[in-house]
Design an enzyme around this catalytic site. Sequence first.
Site, PDB file in Angstrom:
ATOM      1  N   ARG A 169     -10.402  -6.624  62.239  1.00 16.76           N
ATOM      2  CA  ARG A 169     -10.391  -5.834  60.991  1.00 16.76           C
ATOM      3  C   ARG A 169      -9.067  -5.095  60.850  1.00 16.76           C
ATOM      4  O   ARG A 169      -8.511  -4.996  59.757  1.00 16.76           O
ATOM      5  CB  ARG A 169     -11.579  -4.855  60.976  1.00 16.76           C
TER       6      ARG A 169
ATOM      7  N   ARG B  35     -23.681  -0.760  62.933  1.00 18.37           N
ATOM      8  CA  ARG B  35     -23.302  -1.936  62.143  1.00 18.37           C
ATOM      9  C   ARG B  35     -22.937  -3.101  63.063  1.00 18.37           C
ATOM     10  O   ARG B  35     -22.341  -2.889  64.108  1.00 18.37           O
ATOM     11  CB  ARG B  35     -22.095  -1.601  61.244  1.00 18.37           C
TER      12      ARG B  35
ATOM     13  N   ARG C  73      -8.355  -4.583  48.442  1.00 20.19           N
ATOM     14  CA  ARG C  73      -7.861  -4.808  49.808  1.00 20.19           C
ATOM     15  C   ARG C  73      -6.816  -5.908  49.866  1.00 20.19           C
ATOM     16  O   ARG C  73      -6.340  -6.213  50.964  1.00 20.19           O
ATOM     17  CB  ARG C  73      -9.037  -5.222  50.689  1.00 20.19           C
TER      18      ARG C  73
ATOM     19  N   LYS D  53     -13.182   6.908  55.118  1.00 21.48           N
ATOM     20  CA  LYS D  53     -13.336   6.747  53.668  1.00 21.48           C
ATOM     21  C   LYS D  53     -14.771   7.068  53.238  1.00 21.48           C
ATOM     22  O   LYS D  53     -14.995   7.862  52.330  1.00 21.48           O
ATOM     23  CB  LYS D  53     -12.965   5.309  53.237  1.00 21.48           C
TER      24      LYS D  53
ATOM     25  N   ARG E 131     -19.683   4.944  65.798  1.00 23.93           N
ATOM     26  CA  ARG E 131     -20.332   5.231  64.505  1.00 23.93           C
ATOM     27  C   ARG E 131     -21.812   4.837  64.522  1.00 23.93           C
ATOM     28  O   ARG E 131     -22.193   3.809  65.047  1.00 23.93           O
ATOM     29  CB  ARG E 131     -19.638   4.458  63.382  1.00 23.93           C
TER      30      ARG E 131
HETATM   31  P1  AP5 Z   1     -16.260   6.183  58.104  1.00 25.93           P
HETATM   32  O1  AP5 Z   1     -16.225   7.274  57.119  1.00 25.93           O
HETATM   33  O2  AP5 Z   1     -17.513   5.373  58.210  1.00 25.93           O
HETATM   34  O3  AP5 Z   1     -14.970   5.228  57.952  1.00 25.93           O
HETATM   35  P2  AP5 Z   1     -14.571   4.177  56.830  1.00 25.93           P
HETATM   36  O4  AP5 Z   1     -13.139   4.397  56.521  1.00 25.93           O
HETATM   37  O5  AP5 Z   1     -15.544   4.225  55.679  1.00 25.93           O
HETATM   38  O6  AP5 Z   1     -14.722   2.879  57.691  1.00 25.93           O
HETATM   39  P3  AP5 Z   1     -15.385   1.450  57.430  1.00 25.93           P
HETATM   40  O7  AP5 Z   1     -15.465   0.801  58.791  1.00 25.93           O
HETATM   41  O8  AP5 Z   1     -16.667   1.538  56.677  1.00 25.93           O
HETATM   42  O9  AP5 Z   1     -14.325   0.768  56.623  1.00 25.93           O
HETATM   43  P4  AP5 Z   1     -14.083  -0.704  56.507  1.00 25.93           P
HETATM   44  O10 AP5 Z   1     -13.068  -0.650  55.485  1.00 25.93           O
HETATM   45  O11 AP5 Z   1     -13.727  -1.457  57.718  1.00 25.93           O
HETATM   46  O12 AP5 Z   1     -15.541  -1.301  56.239  1.00 25.93           O
HETATM   47  P5  AP5 Z   1     -16.232  -1.776  54.902  1.00 25.93           P
HETATM   48  O13 AP5 Z   1     -17.653  -1.439  54.991  1.00 25.93           O
HETATM   49  O14 AP5 Z   1     -15.452  -1.337  53.727  1.00 25.93           O
HETATM   50  O15 AP5 Z   1     -15.905   6.809  59.545  1.00 25.93           O
HETATM   51  C1  AP5 Z   1     -15.896   5.994  60.711  1.00 25.93           C
HETATM   52  C2  AP5 Z   1     -16.440   6.826  61.888  1.00 25.93           C
HETATM   53  O16 AP5 Z   1     -15.533   7.872  62.198  1.00 25.93           O
HETATM   54  C3  AP5 Z   1     -17.793   7.507  61.609  1.00 25.93           C
HETATM   55  O17 AP5 Z   1     -18.551   7.486  62.782  1.00 25.93           O
HETATM   56  C4  AP5 Z   1     -17.415   8.945  61.204  1.00 25.93           C
HETATM   57  O18 AP5 Z   1     -18.418   9.871  61.531  1.00 25.93           O
HETATM   58  C5  AP5 Z   1     -16.151   9.152  62.026  1.00 25.93           C
HETATM   59  N1  AP5 Z   1     -15.161   9.993  61.359  1.00 25.93           N
HETATM   60  C6  AP5 Z   1     -14.830  10.022  60.034  1.00 25.93           C
HETATM   61  N2  AP5 Z   1     -13.820  10.901  59.810  1.00 25.93           N
HETATM   62  C7  AP5 Z   1     -13.498  11.431  61.030  1.00 25.93           C
HETATM   63  C8  AP5 Z   1     -12.540  12.397  61.474  1.00 25.93           C
HETATM   64  N3  AP5 Z   1     -11.696  12.995  60.628  1.00 25.93           N
HETATM   65  N4  AP5 Z   1     -12.483  12.678  62.807  1.00 25.93           N
HETATM   66  C9  AP5 Z   1     -13.330  12.076  63.688  1.00 25.93           C
HETATM   67  N5  AP5 Z   1     -14.263  11.167  63.323  1.00 25.93           N
HETATM   68  C10 AP5 Z   1     -14.346  10.836  62.019  1.00 25.93           C
HETATM   69  O19 AP5 Z   1     -16.040  -3.346  54.984  1.00 25.93           O
HETATM   70  C11 AP5 Z   1     -16.746  -4.133  55.922  1.00 25.93           C
HETATM   71  C12 AP5 Z   1     -16.368  -5.598  55.745  1.00 25.93           C
HETATM   72  O20 AP5 Z   1     -16.733  -6.041  54.420  1.00 25.93           O
HETATM   73  C13 AP5 Z   1     -14.868  -5.917  55.848  1.00 25.93           C
HETATM   74  O21 AP5 Z   1     -14.463  -6.110  57.179  1.00 25.93           O
HETATM   75  C14 AP5 Z   1     -14.784  -7.199  55.012  1.00 25.93           C
HETATM   76  O22 AP5 Z   1     -15.232  -8.316  55.726  1.00 25.93           O
HETATM   77  C15 AP5 Z   1     -15.753  -6.931  53.880  1.00 25.93           C
HETATM   78  N6  AP5 Z   1     -15.140  -6.298  52.697  1.00 25.93           N
HETATM   79  C16 AP5 Z   1     -15.419  -5.071  52.179  1.00 25.93           C
HETATM   80  N7  AP5 Z   1     -14.669  -4.829  51.099  1.00 25.93           N
HETATM   81  C17 AP5 Z   1     -13.879  -5.916  50.924  1.00 25.93           C
HETATM   82  C18 AP5 Z   1     -12.873  -6.238  49.983  1.00 25.93           C
HETATM   83  N8  AP5 Z   1     -12.526  -5.388  48.999  1.00 25.93           N
HETATM   84  N9  AP5 Z   1     -12.252  -7.427  50.100  1.00 25.93           N
HETATM   85  C19 AP5 Z   1     -12.593  -8.306  51.087  1.00 25.93           C
HETATM   86  N10 AP5 Z   1     -13.540  -8.055  52.012  1.00 25.93           N
HETATM   87  C20 AP5 Z   1     -14.182  -6.862  51.935  1.00 25.93           C
END
Ligand code: AP5
Length: 210
Positions: A163, A152, A90, A15, A124
């Site tokens: 997660r 991270r 979410r 994402k 990552r």
């Molecule tokens: P990346 O693009 O970083 O993936 P992402 O989908 O953004 O993953 P996140 O881990 O950031 O999502 P998340 O939803 O768990 O975390 P968030 O920060 O929102 O890509 C991942 C890796 O893969 C990278 O190394 C990239 O280079 C690689 N990659 C990308 N595309 C690729 C491809 N096609 N092929 C190969 N490699 C690829 O949330 C963190 C925490 O915050 C949550 O756990 C929760 O506790 C809290 N939180 C956040 N939002 C909420 C909410 N709305 N409600 C409740 N809690 C929340």
Amino acid sequence: MSTSIILFGPPGAGKGTQAVKISEITGKPQISTGEMLRKSVSEKTDLGIKAQSYMESGLLVPDELIIQLILERLKEKDAVNGVLFDGFPRTLNQAEELSSIVKISAVISIEVPDEEIVGRIVGRRMDPVTGDIYHVDYNPPPNEIEDRLIQRKDDNEDTVRNRLAAYHKQTSPLSKWYSEQGILFAVDGNRTIEEVGRDVENFLLKKEVF
Ligand code: AP5
């Protein structure tokens, strides 16, 4: 009326990686609740103190904290023509709340199987200076910035399992909810970053959802 877009998918789906280009194409600013929460944690704000333990154990932060965060963010000037939500909503509760305040024109769902996710998350690396996202194998960083990259705190194998469990239990049901509204666009995220990006770009340009 201005409309917003949601980027949807499991942790590590890509994402954040795809958000940069979508923002460029649509002109809508990316709102990543994960990034906002991490900033709050590092600044030790009230929200950050409350959210930290949930995040570090891979659980969702309570809805009321997230909704408050979004309401505040949407008051900012750059949100007036709609935004790109990354990692929000979410839960059904968050989605219902959101639908009462903004119009959503498209939900781009990046679909990646669980067995692919762990390797993506553990490999990552983040650039704290630019916010750029890298992967040790799939998207390696240039040599000259390697030393400053960070991992991270929640990017470890145990937390990823939690997660993923939270995603399947609380978040994935939203795809059906949005599909029934006719606004879900599913993309096969189990391909290269460029291939996924091309599909997303074609969808945005064809549908003119912004
Ligand atoms: P990346 O693009 O970083 O993936 P992402 O989908 O953004 O993953 P996140 O881990 O950031 O999502 P998340 O939803 O768990 O975390 P968030 O920060 O929102 O890509 C991942 C890796 O893969 C990278 O190394 C990239 O280079 C690689 N990659 C990308 N595309 C690729 C491809 N096609 N092929 C190969 N490699 C690829 O949330 C963190 C925490 O915050 C949550 O756990 C929760 O506790 C809290 N939180 C956040 N939002 C909420 C909410 N709305 N409600 C409740 N809690 C929340």
